[in-house]
Design a protein around this motif. Structure first.
Motif, mmCIF file in Angstrom:
data_model
loop_
_atom_site.group_PDB
_atom_site.id
_atom_site.type_symbol
_atom_site.label_atom_id
_atom_site.label_comp_id
_atom_site.label_asym_id
_atom_site.label_seq_id
_atom_site.Cartn_x
_atom_site.Cartn_y
_atom_site.Cartn_z
ATOM 1 N N TRP A 1 8.013 -6.549 -6.401
ATOM 2 C CA TRP A 1 7.034 -5.843 -5.587
ATOM 3 C C TRP A 1 6.210 -4.888 -6.430
ATOM 4 C CZ3 TRP A 1 7.771 -0.626 -6.000
ATOM 5 C CH2 TRP A 1 9.075 -0.172 -6.279
ATOM 6 N N HIS A 2 5.062 -4.533 -5.886
ATOM 7 C CA HIS A 2 4.214 -3.531 -6.528
ATOM 8 C C HIS A 2 3.529 -2.695 -5.454
ATOM 9 C CE1 HIS A 2 1.451 -1.598 -9.329
ATOM 10 N NE2 HIS A 2 0.494 -1.818 -8.441
ATOM 11 N N LEU A 3 3.635 -1.375 -5.599
ATOM 12 C CA LEU A 3 2.884 -0.447 -4.765
ATOM 13 C C LEU A 3 1.943 0.342 -5.661
ATOM 14 C CD1 LEU A 3 5.604 1.040 -2.355
ATOM 15 C CD2 LEU A 3 3.991 -0.808 -1.902
ATOM 16 N N PRO A 4 0.682 0.463 -5.290
ATOM 17 C CA PRO A 4 -0.259 1.200 -6.141
ATOM 18 C C PRO A 4 -0.064 2.704 -6.005
ATOM 19 C CG PRO A 4 -1.364 0.461 -4.153
ATOM 20 C CD PRO A 4 0.020 -0.117 -4.105
ATOM 21 N N SER A 5 -0.405 3.411 -7.055
ATOM 22 C CA SER A 5 -0.470 4.871 -7.000
ATOM 23 C C SER A 5 -1.819 5.269 -6.420
ATOM 24 C CB SER A 5 -0.305 5.466 -8.397
ATOM 25 O OG SER A 5 -0.743 6.808 -8.428
ATOM 26 N N ASP B 1 0.857 -1.176 0.000
ATOM 27 C CA ASP B 1 0.000 0.000 0.000
ATOM 28 C C ASP B 1 0.898 1.233 0.000
ATOM 29 O OD1 ASP B 1 -2.285 1.547 0.113
ATOM 30 O OD2 ASP B 1 -2.458 1.444 2.287
ATOM 31 N N TYR B 2 0.290 2.421 -0.129
ATOM 32 C CA TYR B 2 1.093 3.622 -0.326
ATOM 33 C C TYR B 2 1.355 4.416 0.955
ATOM 34 C CZ TYR B 2 -3.839 4.893 -1.164
ATOM 35 O OH TYR B 2 -5.205 4.997 -1.101
ATOM 36 N N ASP B 3 0.967 3.887 2.133
ATOM 37 C CA ASP B 3 1.284 4.603 3.368
ATOM 38 C C ASP B 3 2.471 3.935 4.063
ATOM 39 O OD1 ASP B 3 0.252 2.289 4.445
ATOM 40 O OD2 ASP B 3 -1.324 3.271 5.618
ATOM 41 N N VAL B 4 2.858 4.464 5.217
ATOM 42 C CA VAL B 4 4.051 3.950 5.915
ATOM 43 C C VAL B 4 3.897 2.471 6.225
ATOM 44 C CG1 VAL B 4 5.487 4.149 7.976
ATOM 45 C CG2 VAL B 4 4.585 6.214 6.902
ATOM 46 N N ASP B 5 2.732 2.080 6.717
ATOM 47 C CA ASP B 5 2.519 0.679 7.064
ATOM 48 C C ASP B 5 2.672 -0.213 5.841
ATOM 49 O OD1 ASP B 5 1.894 -1.586 8.505
ATOM 50 O OD2 ASP B 5 -0.260 -1.189 8.584
ATOM 51 N N GLY B 6 2.010 0.156 4.745
ATOM 52 C CA GLY B 6 2.099 -0.652 3.529
ATOM 53 C C GLY B 6 3.487 -0.685 2.935
ATOM 54 N N ILE B 7 4.199 0.427 3.003
ATOM 55 C CA ILE B 7 5.564 0.496 2.454
ATOM 56 C C ILE B 7 6.518 -0.330 3.307
ATOM 57 C CG2 ILE B 7 7.500 2.059 2.014
ATOM 58 C CD1 ILE B 7 5.354 4.204 1.304
ATOM 59 N N CYS B 8 6.415 -0.193 4.631
ATOM 60 C CA CYS B 8 7.293 -0.967 5.520
ATOM 61 C C CYS B 8 6.982 -2.464 5.428
ATOM 62 C CB CYS B 8 7.144 -0.494 6.962
ATOM 63 S SG CYS B 8 7.895 1.112 7.301
ATOM 64 N N ALA B 9 5.707 -2.811 5.323
ATOM 65 C CA ALA B 9 5.343 -4.226 5.190
ATOM 66 C C ALA B 9 5.906 -4.804 3.901
ATOM 67 C CB ALA B 9 3.818 -4.373 5.221
ATOM 68 N N THR B 10 5.853 -4.009 2.834
ATOM 69 C CA THR B 10 6.412 -4.475 1.557
ATOM 70 C C THR B 10 7.915 -4.667 1.677
ATOM 71 O OG1 THR B 10 4.675 -3.267 0.386
ATOM 72 C CG2 THR B 10 6.579 -3.960 -0.900
ATOM 73 N N ALA B 11 8.598 -3.690 2.278
ATOM 74 C CA ALA B 11 10.050 -3.804 2.450
ATOM 75 C C ALA B 11 10.402 -5.021 3.298
ATOM 76 C CB ALA B 11 10.593 -2.528 3.097
ATOM 77 N N LEU B 12 9.680 -5.216 4.398
ATOM 78 C CA LEU B 12 9.949 -6.358 5.270
ATOM 79 C C LEU B 12 9.775 -7.672 4.514
ATOM 80 C CD1 LEU B 12 10.421 -7.509 8.167
ATOM 81 C CD2 LEU B 12 7.927 -7.453 8.437
#
Length: 619
Positions: free
Chosen positions: A110-114, A85-96
């Protein structure tokens, strides 16, 4: 008197005294722990130690099935896409997830939505693209629990999906393995999205504890309750963040001027998280994720600088929308301003920052607020609430006016046809009118302890209270009340934005104070009188010295009847048959039990006499 009031929960004297003796702490700190539900010495020790509760990841749903599928993908060399996802939680979860899966040998992308092109969560176009590119497995993090149609489409295309999420599910669940806090048998359903991913990846066998810096960043930024498992993750994660070797996090802390040695929840919430969020709010979140993933220090510095620029731009856009929203409310009719929930819309507002502005409007008006930004096609809204109002449930009750909505009790998002904004605003206000009481709209400061009349504010007390950290939702920073104070040496600082002054109690200097954002109150506080000061006690490091400082939350006019009522109460002490009202106060203060003398304002009966002077005349 400044709008609002304060309240305090009862605290049994014996319980606090026993706890103070068992833990070797002051009665003030012990009373704070008792009021927060940690009166048992064992429970208090565990809380202060932030011990991890070790909940079983298998209780989060289909954890075992999800692990088996991921292991099969790794063994077969299949391509896995982590969708965040595009917020801190979604970005950190993706990185983890990306880092941890790569460490166990997975072929991961990986993919993060706009926010602007795809919107929240899984999009059908993304599913189509991933299937065409030969992806075999999509692992969602911090999203997917409502993606019923998208998961069905993926299944039809031969693309497997595993959903990990912490948001509220809809009436129907996606037809795939689900690892989520709801619905599940997990004993602590308040994990953030990164916390859920942490549990799944740990069950998979990845060494996720190496990346607690990411987990803490997300847990604090997503404003989940910092209790139970979240408290343990945030506490250990802040220590990991202080010594993080990730070039991206090091560069981010430098850019945000955060000293790693003293990083805390405030630094994460107000300095680090907004910079990560700025990427997704004003552009694409990829820059923030690349910052967390990179091993290149030069690349990390470049990306951190980019986030710094975006954050400055975000602040400017946010300030403009806030001014316009406040002006819009000021122009409403009196009946509209009396509504118990607000919907405010602007055609040229930036949808990426309306959630932040909604939060600031909630602070200003102390009622649920939904801000709606005009965009091409459907307009986008973001809402924030007050503790007594379930925002997600209210949107559900008004769903006939909405194209889409989601979120949870305190925060939610929506899409709406422009023509439906006005009837939705009426329906939303009607929901609040039916559910909220007038008292719900009064800002109430919860006080953890009223300082006894001769209590000292010391560095030792600072240290004791700091042991209750990390602070956040569910475990707020400790608020003390210093009653009957005089304010001296008043001056504005920070270009007039803030107030600095000295606090005098019973003729003694209690310490220096800083009141952020209250510079406009200078003339009011200069008038002669006494004030009840609600504050956080912190260490102030200045020119090589360390001293306690009162970080002021609120300043209330002290009740001018206090001396009269207190003198009457003292006259009742030692009387063979004291007045019933006086005896009720003595009982509440437990004055016959010895130990520290408690301030009369801790007694609800005493405060009732202040509020009803007729009672005193009758007495």
């Amino acid at each position: 008197m400044q709008q609002g009031t304060w309240t305090i929960r009862p605290c049994p004297h014996d319980e606090a005294s026993v706890l103070a003796g068992a833990l070797g702490i002051s009665w003030v700190t012990a009373s704070v722990l008792v009021r927060r539900g940690y009166g048992d010495p064992g429970a208090a020790r565990a809380f202060l130690a932030a011990e991890p509760p070790r909940h079983d990841a298998g209780l989060l749903g289909d954890t075992a099935i999800a692990c088996d599928r991921i292991r099969a993908a790794i063994a077969a060399g299949e391509r896995i896409c982590v969708h965040g996802d595009y917020d801190v939680d979604g970005i950190c979860a993706t990185a983890l997830a990306v880092i941890s899966l790569r460490e166990v040998g997975a072929n991961v992308d990986w993919h993060l939505p706009s926010r602007f092109d795809e919107g929240y969560g899984l999009a059908g176009q993304t599913i189509e693209r991933l299937a065409e590119e030969g992806c075999a497995l999509v692992l969602t993090v911090d999203c997917g629990i409502t993606a019923v149609e998208e998961v069905a489409r993926a299944k039809a295309l031969g693309l497997d999906v595993i959903v990990t999420d912490h948001h509220r599910p809809g009436a129907t669940l996606p037809d795939c393995p689900i690892v989520a806090t709801r619905p599940s048998r997990y004993p602590f359903p308040e994990l953030c999205g990164t916390g859920v991913a942490y549990k799944l990846l740990g069950a998979l066998g990845a060494d996720v504890d190496k990346h607690l810096d990411l987990v803490a960043l997300a847990t604090i930024a997503d404003v989940v309750p910092l209790l139970d498992e979240n408290r343990a993750l945030a506490s250990a994660g802040l220590r990991a963040l202080a010594r993080s070797q990730k070039p991206g996090l090091q560069a981010l802390m430098r850019a945000a001027r955060v000293d790693p040695a003293i990083v805390d929840t405030g630094a994460v919430g107000f300095r680090l998280a907004p910079r990560i969020n700025a990427a997704g709010r004003l552009g694409h979140p990829a820059a923030a994720l690349e910052l967390l993933l990179t091993d290149d220090r030069e690349e990390a510095s470049r990306l951190a600088s980019r986030l710094e620029e975006l954050n400055r731009e975000r602040q400017q856009v946010e300030d403009r929308i806030l001014r316009e929203a406040v002006a819009q409310v000021a122009g409403w009719t009196e009946a509209e301003q009396r509504r118990r929930a607000y919907v405010v819309a602007g055609e040229d507002w930036h949808e990426g920052v309306i959630g932040i502005v909604a939060s600031r409007l909630v602070e200003r008006y102390h009622r649920p607020v939904i801000l709606i930004a005009g965009t091409e096609g459907l307009w986008k809204g973001s809402g924030r609430s007050i503790p007594s109002f379930d925002l997600h449930a209210a949107l559900g009750a008004c769903s006939q006016f909405l194209e889409r909505f989601g979120g949870h009790r305190a925060a939610a998002g929506l899409s709406i046809v422009p023509e439906w904004v006005e009837p939705f605003a009426d329906a939303f206000a009607a929901q609040a009118e039916a559910l909220l009481l007038p008292d719900d709209l009064v800002s109430t400061t919860v006080v953890d302890a009223v300082l006894p009349r001769r209590a000292k504010l010391t560095l030792d007390l600072c240290g004791e209270l700091r042991r209750l950290a990390p602070f956040g939702l569910g475990n707020p920073d400790v608020t003390l009340l210093a009653p009957g104070c005089e304010l001296g040496d008043l001056a504005t600082v920070g270009e007039g934005k803030h107030l600095r002054f000295r606090v005098q109690r019973d003729g003694h200097d209690a310490g220096g104070a800083i009141a952020f954002g209250q510079g406009t109150q200078l003339d009011r506080y200069r008038r002669l009188g006494r004030y009840d000061v609600a504050f956080r006690l912190q260490e102030n490091h200045w020119n090589g010295t360390v001293a306690p400082q009162l970080v002021v939350r609120r300043v209330f006019d002290a009740d001018d009847r206090f001396d009269e009522v207190y003198a009457w109460l003292r006259s009742q002490w030692g009387v063979q048959a004291p007045d019933a009202q006086a005896q009720a106060i003595f009982d509440e203060l437990e004055v016959e039990r010895g130990g520290p003398k408690r301030h009369p304002l801790e007694s609800e009966a005493f405060r009732a006499l202040l509020a009803e002077p007729a009672l005193l005349r009758a007495a």
